[in-house]
Scaffold this motif. Sequence first.
Motif, PDB file in Angstrom:
ATOM      1  N   ASN A 116       0.855  -1.187   0.273  1.00  0.00           N
ATOM      2  CA  ASN A 116       0.021   0.165   0.057  1.00  0.00           C
ATOM      3  C   ASN A 116       1.140   1.258   0.109  1.00  0.00           C
ATOM      4  O   ASN A 116       2.037   1.155   0.594  1.00  0.00           O
ATOM      5  N   HIS A 117       0.227   2.288  -0.623  1.00  0.00           N
ATOM      6  CA  HIS A 117       0.810   3.650  -0.661  1.00  0.00           C
ATOM      7  C   HIS A 117       1.276   4.001   0.887  1.00  0.00           C
ATOM      8  O   HIS A 117       0.501   3.852   1.719  1.00  0.00           O
ATOM      9  N   PRO A 118       2.335   4.880   1.028  1.00  0.00           N
ATOM     10  CA  PRO A 118       2.842   5.233   2.236  1.00  0.00           C
ATOM     11  C   PRO A 118       1.998   6.403   3.081  1.00  0.00           C
ATOM     12  O   PRO A 118       2.141   6.718   4.158  1.00  0.00           O
ATOM     13  N   TYR A 119       1.276   7.088   1.951  1.00  0.00           N
ATOM     14  CA  TYR A 119       0.522   8.235   2.389  1.00  0.00           C
ATOM     15  C   TYR A 119      -1.006   7.965   2.488  1.00  0.00           C
ATOM     16  O   TYR A 119      -1.651   7.232   1.437  1.00  0.00           O
ATOM     17  N   PRO A 120      -1.795   8.792   3.292  1.00  0.00           N
ATOM     18  CA  PRO A 120      -3.090   8.730   3.240  1.00  0.00           C
ATOM     19  C   PRO A 120      -3.872   9.113   1.967  1.00  0.00           C
ATOM     20  O   PRO A 120      -3.218   9.926   1.190  1.00  0.00           O
ATOM     21  N   LYS A 121      -4.905   8.780   1.740  1.00  0.00           N
ATOM     22  CA  LYS A 121      -5.686   9.100   0.423  1.00  0.00           C
ATOM     23  C   LYS A 121      -5.684  10.531   0.167  1.00  0.00           C
ATOM     24  O   LYS A 121      -5.537  10.869  -1.007  1.00  0.00           O
ATOM     25  N   ASP A 122      -5.804  11.282   0.837  1.00  0.00           N
ATOM     26  CA  ASP A 122      -6.027  12.690   1.012  1.00  0.00           C
ATOM     27  C   ASP A 122      -4.784  13.415   0.517  1.00  0.00           C
ATOM     28  O   ASP A 122      -4.746  14.605  -0.127  1.00  0.00           O
ATOM     29  N   VAL A 123      -3.760  12.793   0.719  1.00  0.00           N
ATOM     30  CA  VAL A 123      -2.415  13.331   0.331  1.00  0.00           C
ATOM     31  C   VAL A 123      -1.863  12.749  -0.827  1.00  0.00           C
ATOM     32  O   VAL A 123      -0.994  13.562  -1.580  1.00  0.00           O
ATOM     33  N   ARG A 124      -2.533  11.641  -1.703  1.00  0.00           N
ATOM     34  CA  ARG A 124      -1.872  11.220  -2.754  1.00  0.00           C
ATOM     35  C   ARG A 124      -2.298  12.183  -4.060  1.00  0.00           C
ATOM     36  O   ARG A 124      -3.163  13.025  -3.913  1.00  0.00           O
TER      37      ARG A 124
END
Length: 165
Positions: A116-124
């Motif tokens: 999974n991406h290391p950043y939360p959805k709102d920061v992608r």
Amino acid sequence: MTELREMFGNSKHTTFIQETWANEKYYVRQGDTIYKLHNFYGQNARVWLNGQSSLFRDNEYRVYIPVATLETKGDNETFIGYIWEKANMSNHLLVDYRCHGVKSSYPNLYWCDVGNHPYPKDVRVTTNWREGQFNKYAQRLVYPNGDITKAVIFPSLLNEIVTPP
């Protein structure tokens, strides 16, 4: 050849010259990596970024994010694209391209970060056309550094970094 690939070979590329209304470069090159200016919007993103560093607020949530790297070892060049949009790029490749094959859409790809991406959805960040085209021909697709403060360059710390000759 994609525009970002051309930019690695031409430090005077017109894209490096373009500036915002506030005289900030849209793209800068530092070492072997090209960075793009990005503004983070949304309350959830800003709350999370404030928890990472006060530099985000100090720079009005504007940062340079890595979009392309050229890794050179001897005569071998490896083009590395960054995954900013997909929550799980390897799963996306396996699920969405199983019928048509990854090779037809990503012909040079031999490595993709798993998980999974290391950043939360709102920061992608949404991938624009220029970066999407580069990623399609990149050999490796990687997530940015798990510590976002190490992944980005803050404009206040840029110290007038210009593309090297």
